[in-house]
Design an enzyme around this catalytic site. Structure first.
Site, PDB file in Angstrom:
ATOM      1  N   TYR A   1       0.827  -1.208   0.000  1.00  0.00           N
ATOM      2  CA  TYR A   1       0.000   0.000   0.000  1.00  0.00           C
ATOM      3  C   TYR A   1       0.859   1.256   0.000  1.00  0.00           C
ATOM      4  O   TYR A   1       0.661   2.156  -0.826  1.00  0.00           O
ATOM      5  CB  TYR A   1      -0.910  -0.034   1.227  1.00  0.00           C
ATOM      6  CG  TYR A   1      -1.873   1.117   1.320  1.00  0.00           C
ATOM      7  CD1 TYR A   1      -3.015   1.157   0.526  1.00  0.00           C
ATOM      8  CD2 TYR A   1      -1.660   2.159   2.217  1.00  0.00           C
ATOM      9  CE1 TYR A   1      -3.913   2.214   0.613  1.00  0.00           C
ATOM     10  CE2 TYR A   1      -2.552   3.217   2.311  1.00  0.00           C
ATOM     11  CZ  TYR A   1      -3.670   3.240   1.508  1.00  0.00           C
ATOM     12  OH  TYR A   1      -4.553   4.297   1.597  1.00  0.00           O
TER      13      TYR A   1
ATOM     14  N   ILE B   1      -8.419   7.404   8.160  1.00  0.00           N
ATOM     15  CA  ILE B   1      -9.792   7.808   7.914  1.00  0.00           C
ATOM     16  C   ILE B   1     -10.693   6.598   8.136  1.00  0.00           C
ATOM     17  O   ILE B   1     -10.418   5.509   7.628  1.00  0.00           O
ATOM     18  CB  ILE B   1      -9.985   8.330   6.474  1.00  0.00           C
ATOM     19  CG1 ILE B   1      -8.960   9.442   6.162  1.00  0.00           C
ATOM     20  CG2 ILE B   1     -11.412   8.819   6.261  1.00  0.00           C
ATOM     21  CD1 ILE B   1      -9.068  10.671   7.025  1.00  0.00           C
TER      22      ILE B   1
END
Length: 257
Positions: free
Chosen positions: A159, A192
């Protein structure tokens, strides 16, 4: 009514990853600012729900099924956007996936799968969107990086590497497309709370968030709407002199020079 510098009336946005999370919040906020929005995602029902939420609120939107790893599909999404609304002013390249593994545990297939979506998907999207933008002499490309670019993110090799590649792609786009009136900027959010980041059971997730909250000067984790505001800023004329930059809505957990 939004301030005139944020007003996107008459403009068209293509949002990838629009079925949920940051993509959905961004699509809705761009529509609230007046843009017609094409909500693209491989989750076709989710994209349709986002478009429905926009139209029910009085905005213009349509849903489009899209796998960003397929350049032909991306070209078709751009063509449909231009065909439906006459132009393409904003690309919000938000589609992404996450994979957790250490360096020693990561195999090549996992790395390629993440790179296909998180990097090549953004490359396909930006390259195809730039064609009509170049012809009209204007446009804003907003890519989605991550706070993982600023740390040695344990267990997030695939990622974080893919998102670092997005940042460098964005800088290159800014350099090459600037003469055509096209801006390119990246958003690098901190943690988030979205369906993608809910990778653990409820108890483990709560403990992980508590640690993040303690580390954040603002004392909370982020919401998709926190990031959508950054997308709107970079899409609008408020940021008319901003290109090649990284905007970090992260609650203060990272403050790089």
């Amino acid at each position: 009514m939004p301030h005139k510098a944020y007003d996107l009336t008459g403009r068209t946005a293509l949002v990838t990853g629009a079925a949920s999370g940051i993509g959905r919040a961004s699509a809705r906020l761009l529509a609230d600012a007046g843009a017609a929005v094409v909500c693209a995602d491989r989750d076709e029902p989710g994209a349709g729900q986002t478009a429905k939420l926009i139209t029910e609120a009085g905005g213009q939107a349509l849903a489009h099924p899209l796998d960003v790893t397929d350049r032909t599909q991306v070209a078709e999404a751009v063509d449909r956007t231009v065909s439906a609304f006459g132009r393409l002013d904003i690309l919000a390249a938000i589609a992404g996936i996450m994979h957790s593994s250490t360096v020693l545990e990561t195999d090549d297939a996992d790395l390629e799968r993440v790179l296909d979506t998180n990097f090549r998907g953004v490359l396909h999207s930006a390259r195809e969107a730039a064609r009509p933008m170049t012809a009209q002499g204007s446009g804003s490309i907003v890519t989605m990086a991550s706070g993982a670019i600023d740390t040695g993110a344990r267990g997030l090799l695939c990622y974080s590497v893919s998102k670092a590649a997005v940042v460098q792609l964005t800088r290159t786009l800014a350099t090459e497309l600037g003469p055509y009136g096209i801006r390119a900027n990246a958003v690098a959010p901190g943690f988030i709370r979205t369906p993608m980041t809910a990778r653990h059971n409820e108890q483990t997730q709560a403990r992980a968030e508590e640690a993040l909250i303690r580390a954040a000067p603002l004392g909370r984790v982020g919401s998709p709407e926190d990031v959508a505001g950054s997308v709107l800023f970079l899409a609008s004329d408020v940021s008319a002199f901003t290109t090649g930059q990284i905007l970090r809505p992260n609650g203060g957990v990272a403050m790089p020079w």
